[in-house]
Design a protein around this motif. Structure first.
Motif, PDB file in Angstrom:
ATOM      1  N   THR A   1       0.857  -1.174   0.000  1.00 16.52           N
ATOM      2  CA  THR A   1       0.000   0.000   0.000  1.00 16.52           C
ATOM      3  C   THR A   1       0.898   1.230   0.000  1.00 16.52           C
ATOM      4  O   THR A   1       2.121   1.106  -0.137  1.00 16.52           O
ATOM      5  CB  THR A   1      -0.953  -0.004   1.219  1.00 16.52           C
ATOM      6  N   ASN A   2       0.329   2.397   0.122  1.00 13.46           N
ATOM      7  CA  ASN A   2       1.149   3.605   0.221  1.00 13.46           C
ATOM      8  C   ASN A   2       0.535   4.511   1.273  1.00 13.46           C
ATOM      9  O   ASN A   2      -0.456   4.163   1.909  1.00 13.46           O
ATOM     10  CB  ASN A   2       1.270   4.307  -1.135  1.00 13.46           C
ATOM     11  N   ASN A   3       1.137   5.661   1.465  1.00 13.03           N
ATOM     12  CA  ASN A   3       0.627   6.576   2.486  1.00 13.03           C
ATOM     13  C   ASN A   3       0.042   7.834   1.859  1.00 13.03           C
ATOM     14  O   ASN A   3       0.125   8.922   2.421  1.00 13.03           O
ATOM     15  CB  ASN A   3       1.735   6.935   3.485  1.00 13.03           C
ATOM     16  N   GLU A   4      -0.558   7.667   0.671  1.00 10.07           N
ATOM     17  CA  GLU A   4      -1.172   8.802  -0.001  1.00 10.07           C
ATOM     18  C   GLU A   4      -2.391   9.286   0.777  1.00 10.07           C
ATOM     19  O   GLU A   4      -3.093   8.496   1.424  1.00 10.07           O
ATOM     20  CB  GLU A   4      -1.586   8.430  -1.423  1.00 10.07           C
ATOM     21  N   VAL A   5      -2.640  10.561   0.675  1.00  6.75           N
ATOM     22  CA  VAL A   5      -3.808  11.195   1.271  1.00  6.75           C
ATOM     23  C   VAL A   5      -4.825  11.432   0.170  1.00  6.75           C
ATOM     24  O   VAL A   5      -4.461  11.781  -0.961  1.00  6.75           O
ATOM     25  CB  VAL A   5      -3.411  12.519   1.956  1.00  6.75           C
ATOM     26  N   GLY A   6      -6.091  11.221   0.450  1.00  6.74           N
ATOM     27  CA  GLY A   6      -7.139  11.424  -0.544  1.00  6.74           C
ATOM     28  C   GLY A   6      -7.142  12.841  -1.102  1.00  6.74           C
ATOM     29  O   GLY A   6      -6.681  13.787  -0.444  1.00  6.74           O
ATOM     30  N   ALA A   7      -7.671  13.009  -2.306  1.00 12.87           N
ATOM     31  CA  ALA A   7      -7.625  14.303  -3.004  1.00 12.87           C
ATOM     32  C   ALA A   7      -8.291  15.412  -2.198  1.00 12.87           C
ATOM     33  O   ALA A   7      -7.743  16.509  -2.052  1.00 12.87           O
ATOM     34  CB  ALA A   7      -8.291  14.165  -4.374  1.00 12.87           C
ATOM     35  N   SER A   8      -9.474  15.138  -1.654  1.00 16.49           N
ATOM     36  CA  SER A   8     -10.178  16.188  -0.909  1.00 16.49           C
ATOM     37  C   SER A   8      -9.448  16.522   0.384  1.00 16.49           C
ATOM     38  O   SER A   8      -9.347  17.696   0.767  1.00 16.49           O
ATOM     39  CB  SER A   8     -11.613  15.750  -0.615  1.00 16.49           C
TER      40      SER A   8
ATOM     41  N   ARG B   1      -2.084  11.206   8.297  1.00 19.44           N
ATOM     42  CA  ARG B   1      -3.415  11.026   7.720  1.00 19.44           C
ATOM     43  C   ARG B   1      -3.381  10.204   6.437  1.00 19.44           C
ATOM     44  O   ARG B   1      -4.406  10.041   5.771  1.00 19.44           O
ATOM     45  CB  ARG B   1      -4.056  12.384   7.418  1.00 19.44           C
ATOM     46  N   GLY B   2      -2.205   9.680   6.075  1.00 18.42           N
ATOM     47  CA  GLY B   2      -2.097   8.828   4.895  1.00 18.42           C
ATOM     48  C   GLY B   2      -2.764   7.487   5.118  1.00 18.42           C
ATOM     49  O   GLY B   2      -2.964   7.034   6.255  1.00 18.42           O
ATOM     50  N   VAL B   3      -3.082   6.785   4.025  1.00 18.01           N
ATOM     51  CA  VAL B   3      -3.869   5.557   4.129  1.00 18.01           C
ATOM     52  C   VAL B   3      -3.137   4.461   4.899  1.00 18.01           C
ATOM     53  O   VAL B   3      -3.766   3.683   5.626  1.00 18.01           O
ATOM     54  CB  VAL B   3      -4.296   5.064   2.725  1.00 18.01           C
ATOM     55  N   PHE B   4      -1.809   4.391   4.793  1.00 18.15           N
ATOM     56  CA  PHE B   4      -1.082   3.363   5.547  1.00 18.15           C
ATOM     57  C   PHE B   4      -1.103   3.667   7.037  1.00 18.15           C
ATOM     58  O   PHE B   4      -1.476   2.819   7.855  1.00 18.15           O
ATOM     59  CB  PHE B   4       0.359   3.255   5.041  1.00 18.15           C
ATOM     60  N   GLU B   5      -0.714   4.871   7.407  1.00 19.81           N
ATOM     61  CA  GLU B   5      -0.599   5.213   8.824  1.00 19.81           C
ATOM     62  C   GLU B   5      -1.954   5.386   9.508  1.00 19.81           C
ATOM     63  O   GLU B   5      -2.099   5.066  10.687  1.00 19.81           O
ATOM     64  CB  GLU B   5       0.221   6.502   8.996  1.00 19.81           C
ATOM     65  N   TYR B   6      -2.954   5.868   8.776  1.00 22.45           N
ATOM     66  CA  TYR B   6      -4.225   6.230   9.387  1.00 22.45           C
ATOM     67  C   TYR B   6      -5.262   5.115   9.314  1.00 22.45           C
ATOM     68  O   TYR B   6      -6.177   5.061  10.132  1.00 22.45           O
ATOM     69  CB  TYR B   6      -4.772   7.495   8.711  1.00 22.45           C
ATOM     70  N   VAL B   7      -5.106   4.203   8.323  1.00 21.41           N
ATOM     71  CA  VAL B   7      -6.134   3.182   8.118  1.00 21.41           C
ATOM     72  C   VAL B   7      -5.551   1.771   8.133  1.00 21.41           C
ATOM     73  O   VAL B   7      -5.904   0.950   8.987  1.00 21.41           O
ATOM     74  CB  VAL B   7      -6.898   3.414   6.791  1.00 21.41           C
ATOM     75  N   CYS B   8      -4.660   1.463   7.197  1.00 20.68           N
ATOM     76  CA  CYS B   8      -4.186   0.094   7.023  1.00 20.68           C
ATOM     77  C   CYS B   8      -3.440  -0.421   8.255  1.00 20.68           C
ATOM     78  O   CYS B   8      -3.752  -1.501   8.785  1.00 20.68           O
ATOM     79  CB  CYS B   8      -3.290   0.014   5.788  1.00 20.68           C
ATOM     80  N   ARG B   9      -2.451   0.333   8.708  1.00 14.08           N
ATOM     81  CA  ARG B   9      -1.651  -0.125   9.844  1.00 14.08           C
ATOM     82  C   ARG B   9      -2.482  -0.294  11.114  1.00 14.08           C
ATOM     83  O   ARG B   9      -2.422  -1.352  11.754  1.00 14.08           O
ATOM     84  CB  ARG B   9      -0.485   0.837  10.063  1.00 14.08           C
ATOM     85  N   PRO B  10      -3.284   0.712  11.529  1.00 18.09           N
ATOM     86  CA  PRO B  10      -4.091   0.510  12.739  1.00 18.09           C
ATOM     87  C   PRO B  10      -5.143  -0.572  12.587  1.00 18.09           C
ATOM     88  O   PRO B  10      -5.470  -1.264  13.549  1.00 18.09           O
ATOM     89  CB  PRO B  10      -4.723   1.885  12.989  1.00 18.09           C
ATOM     90  N   ARG B  11      -5.677  -0.750  11.368  1.00 16.24           N
ATOM     91  CA  ARG B  11      -6.687  -1.786  11.153  1.00 16.24           C
ATOM     92  C   ARG B  11      -6.089  -3.165  11.399  1.00 16.24           C
ATOM     93  O   ARG B  11      -6.649  -3.991  12.135  1.00 16.24           O
ATOM     94  CB  ARG B  11      -7.220  -1.690   9.719  1.00 16.24           C
ATOM     95  N   ILE B  12      -4.944  -3.452  10.771  1.00 20.39           N
ATOM     96  CA  ILE B  12      -4.334  -4.772  10.918  1.00 20.39           C
ATOM     97  C   ILE B  12      -3.855  -4.996  12.347  1.00 20.39           C
ATOM     98  O   ILE B  12      -4.023  -6.075  12.923  1.00 20.39           O
ATOM     99  CB  ILE B  12      -3.188  -4.935   9.907  1.00 20.39           C
TER     100      ILE B  12
END
Length: 563
Positions: free
Chosen positions: A380-387, A407-418
């Protein structure tokens, strides 16, 4: 321009490494580790082409659908609906990744790509080009229904294009019906001969065991026979999402035994459960489980279409994280469905558009369900959504700022989810559930200086790649030992050619004991020294020369850019 520093010339080759950011040992010591890599997925795929060429059973990806909603980046810019070349860019973006990914599949491997209406027809042609039209297996259709997004385009239909590396060698999508009549006849004959249901069940299980390699995995789960002679499997009635209104006691009408609900409640209302109990569809045991008959399975599976609400995946991820952080995540139950059908229980499963990390959770839950040893590799990556990126720029934040990166997808969503799914605790310390038995390690993809690699100064960043190539099991060789060599149950490294005798002896002893390493790394720049070492090692174990092989095999060619 005083702060501008030239790090690399355009087109100069770069070399990948991995830096561990979180390691969660929560499973058996001999179980494979699930791996998550945060970085540019094209570069990560090129690194995996060296560690996993021909080793992956299943690739599942859910790439950007290219609907023009600003959801993906090409050459460092979000692509929008007004871009007249957006389809061309999207195809180029995917093609480069699929070409590399194809090299990772086993001869029996399968690739599944999710897509919507906008690019389905173009993706089908691209898949034909990359994998061969003769290797097309299925075009599955998923009807989600429900939300406004789900109703958009053909009533909320998503597609899953399924190809094999070599479709003729993929037996896992075979029709189960040829086995069903024989199984039904076997049980009926046993009962007609005066055998008890228990004896008929034993005959059925012997038949399944004898034919297991030929049968779809879904059929092999129908290994029970009830008092009426019905062949059935059972599915857990435990609710994955909290449903306080579904907490009620279930009573076995035959024995009077009462069963308290699981912590989240049952899966259905009391009225439905009462109907199931009355119809004999509930198999009572330590906890009631619902029966599914073999006849029903044969009528309904495998099918190229299915319906499953998307709403459950949103609620599920929100329950894990404690709040809503990611729009429209993949559904772990849908992925489990396909993983059961498309891959063996010891599969290596790759997802290089991993997003919120659903693929890892699906593999872990499936292992917990059937005792499998599936290993997921996510990129995955740590990109932030456009908005979100637009809002943060307006607030004076920029890429690289801590407030931006968190707030990137890896740090904010993927990593804490797993982490939450495995540990059972959310990032805020609150309890989620007991946690899954699994080992997980998360890495950042890094880029190394080749001269430092040659001098052995980057071993800590190269070491995880060695470990990955050895199967990502057990301990990892993290540093150069005093002996000049090290051997684990899965791989070995010879750091000093003068220590060859001890290294060769240790490898030979491991082979004799039935614990032969999968691969051995010989660190020397001399082809003669490498040949000398290879001749002293047991036949049949792969040997790799380092670091020259690393600098050639792990090279990332940046000409033309990553995207």
């Amino acid at each position: 321009m005083a702060d501008l520093v030239v790090v690399r010339e355009f087109g100069e080759r770069i070399y990948p490494g991995l830096q561990s950011v979180e390691r969660i040992p929560n499973g058996p010591e001999d179980a494979p580790w699930h791996v998550v890599i945060n970085g540019e997925n094209y570069h990560a795929l090129q690194a995996l082409r060296s560690t996993h060429r021909g080793k992956v059973d299943l690739i599942y990806i859910d790439p950007p659908y290219n609907t023009g909603n600003g959801g993906w980046i090409y050459n460092d810019r979000y692509v929008d609906q007004a871009d007249r070349a957006k389809s061309s860019k999207w195809l180029s973006f995917l093609e480069r990744r699929l070409v590399v990914a194809r090299d990772l599949l086993k001869p029996t491997g399968v690739v599944i790509v999710s897509i919507g209406d906008d690019e389905h027809h173009r993706l089908r042609m691209l898949m034909d080009q990359v994998f061969g039209s003769n290797n097309f297996i299925m075009n599955a259709v998923w009807q989600g229904g429900g939300s406004a997004l789900a109703r958009h385009h053909a009533g909320g239909v998503d597609y899953m294009l399924i190809y094999g590396y070599d479709a003729e060698k993929v037996g896992r999508f075979m029709d189960p019906k040829p086995f069903v009549p024989e199984m039904l006849r076997l049980v009926a004959d046993a009962l007609a001969d005066g055998k008890s249901p228990e004896e008929a069940q034993e005959r059925l299980r012997e038949f399944i065991k004898a034919n297991q390699r030929l049968m779809p995995e879904g059929v092999t789960r129908f290994n029970n026979v009830d008092t009426n002679g019905t062949i059935y499997e059972t599915s857990d009635l435990t609710n994955r999402l909290p449903r306080p209104n579904l907490r009620y006691v279930v009573t076995d009408p035959e024995t009077g035994a009462q069963y308290t609900p699981p912590s989240n409640g049952w899966t259905v209302k009391r009225e439905v459960m009462d109907e199931w109990v009355a119809a004999g569809l509930i198999a009572f045991g330590k906890r009631p489980r619902k029966k599914k008959s073999l006849e029903d399975y044969a009528r309904n599976m495998p099918v190229p279409t299915f319906t499953h609400s998307r709403n459950t995946s949103n609620a599920h991820l929100q329950e894990i994280l404690g709040d809503k952080r990611f729009p429209f995540p993949k559904d772990h139950e849908v992925l489990m469905r396909w993983f059961r059908m498309a891959a063996p229980r010891d599969a290596v499963i790759l997802d290089f558009f991993a997003g919120s990390g659903t693929t890892a959770e699906a593999a872990m839950r499936l292992n917990a369900e059937d005792g499998g040893t599936r290993q997921s590799i996510l990129v995955t990556n740590n990109e932030v959504g456009a908005s979100e990126a637009k809002k943060m720029r307006a607030a004076g934040l920029h890429l690289g700022d801590p407030a931006w990166e968190e707030r990137g997808v890896f740090e904010y969503v993927c990593r804490p989810r797993i982490s939450t799914v495995v540990k059972g605790k959310r990032p805020d310390g609150s309890d989620y559930f007991d946690g899954l038995s699994a080992n997980v390690e998360m890495f950042d993809l890094t880029y190394l200086d080749p001269s430092a690699v040659r001098r052995g100064q980057e071993f800590t960043s190269v070491a995880p790649l060695f470990w990955l190539e050895g199967g990502a099991r057990g301990e990892r060789i993290e540093a150069v030992p005093d002996e000049g060599w090290a051997v684990t149950d899965t791989y070995g490294v010879l750091f000093d050619i003068d220590a060859l005798t001890g290294f060769a002896t240790a490898v030979a002893d491991a082979a004799i004991a039935g614990r032969a390493p999968a691969v051995l790394f010989i660190i020397t720049d001399s082809p003669a020294e490498y040949q000398q070492a290879a001749e002293r090692l047991p036949v049949g174990i792969d040997a790799v020369q380092m670091y020259e092989d690393y600098l050639s095999n792990y090279t990332i060619n940046t000409i033309g850019g990553a995207r």
